[in-house]
Design an enzyme around this catalytic site. Sequence first.
Site, PDB file in Angstrom:
ATOM      1  N   ASP A  52       1.500  -4.954  12.573  1.00  0.00           N
ATOM      2  CA  ASP A  52       0.720  -6.051  12.984  1.00  0.00           C
ATOM      3  C   ASP A  52      -0.572  -5.966  12.114  1.00  0.00           C
ATOM      4  O   ASP A  52      -1.369  -7.234  11.992  1.00  0.00           O
ATOM      5  CB  ASP A  52       0.541  -6.252  14.244  1.00  0.00           C
ATOM      6  N   GLU A 189      -3.292   7.587  16.066  1.00  0.00           N
ATOM      7  CA  GLU A 189      -4.054   7.052  15.075  1.00  0.00           C
ATOM      8  C   GLU A 189      -5.534   7.506  15.477  1.00  0.00           C
ATOM      9  O   GLU A 189      -6.140   7.432  16.671  1.00  0.00           O
ATOM     10  CB  GLU A 189      -4.141   5.560  15.235  1.00  0.00           C
TER      11      GLU A 189
END
Length: 272
Positions: A52, A189
């Site tokens: 995304d 992340e």
Amino acid sequence: MSTHTEQGQKVTTLTLRHMKTTGEKIASLTAYDAAFARVLDQAGCDFILVGDSVGMVVQGHATTIPVTVDEIIYHTKMVARGVARALIMADMPFMSYHTVDDCLHNAARLMKEGGAEMIKLEWGALQIDMVARLTECGIPVCAHLGLTPQAIHKMGAYRVQGREDATAKKMKDDALALEAAGADVLLLECVPMDLAAEITRAARVPVIGIGAGPAVDGQILVLYDILDIAPGKRTRFSRNYMHDRDSIHAAIETFVGEVKRGEFPTAEYAFS
Ligand code: KIV
């Protein structure tokens, strides 16, 4: 060293699991169209994420929040046309998986209409049940932990996650709970490298890092970041692979080679 890369076999969840056990590093980038997907595939990327991040690097939005399921399907279809070997992973957009029913419906659309072979969702309190239900339905899942960009307005800033003992313990517990629920891949992340290493040792499924240091099972970066064409300032954990390279093909091949040989990321691109 790479058996699967040399044989050119289609990458599946089993391939990724096997690579974890043999220690072959998994290399991945994002892509949003057939042309780039073909280059990544031919360069040896093991999986390609239709992220995304398309909302920020292609559409020009400030966050990933506006991205829709229809848009991810559109980009996944294009990527699928360019890929022969890599596994195709597609992102579940913001609020497309806020109930188990919506999650199943939208994940099925990404697979049936888009051609995704694994879906990725960002971690939140509801996701254990979702991962279990997706798994029961035969939908492979990547669970994204650490910095979860869809929660930017809740977090207030893009920053390293899991630096305190309590948040580090919670992230490790969550990761293992997601694995127990059926997650096929974990993605970390912006996580301190020691914590990422600990989670990687504890997990049986492959752990992919972005800003999570070298001791994970594989690396992913946003394609437009490594080509140095993403808007805004490049993130500290990414690297400009166009520097000293005269083609996009060479830049991508250099990234894949450095990941496979364990040369990227060095400490300069990691957090402590
Ligand atoms: O959307 C994306 O590109 C991602 C990466 C940050 C892994 O989720």
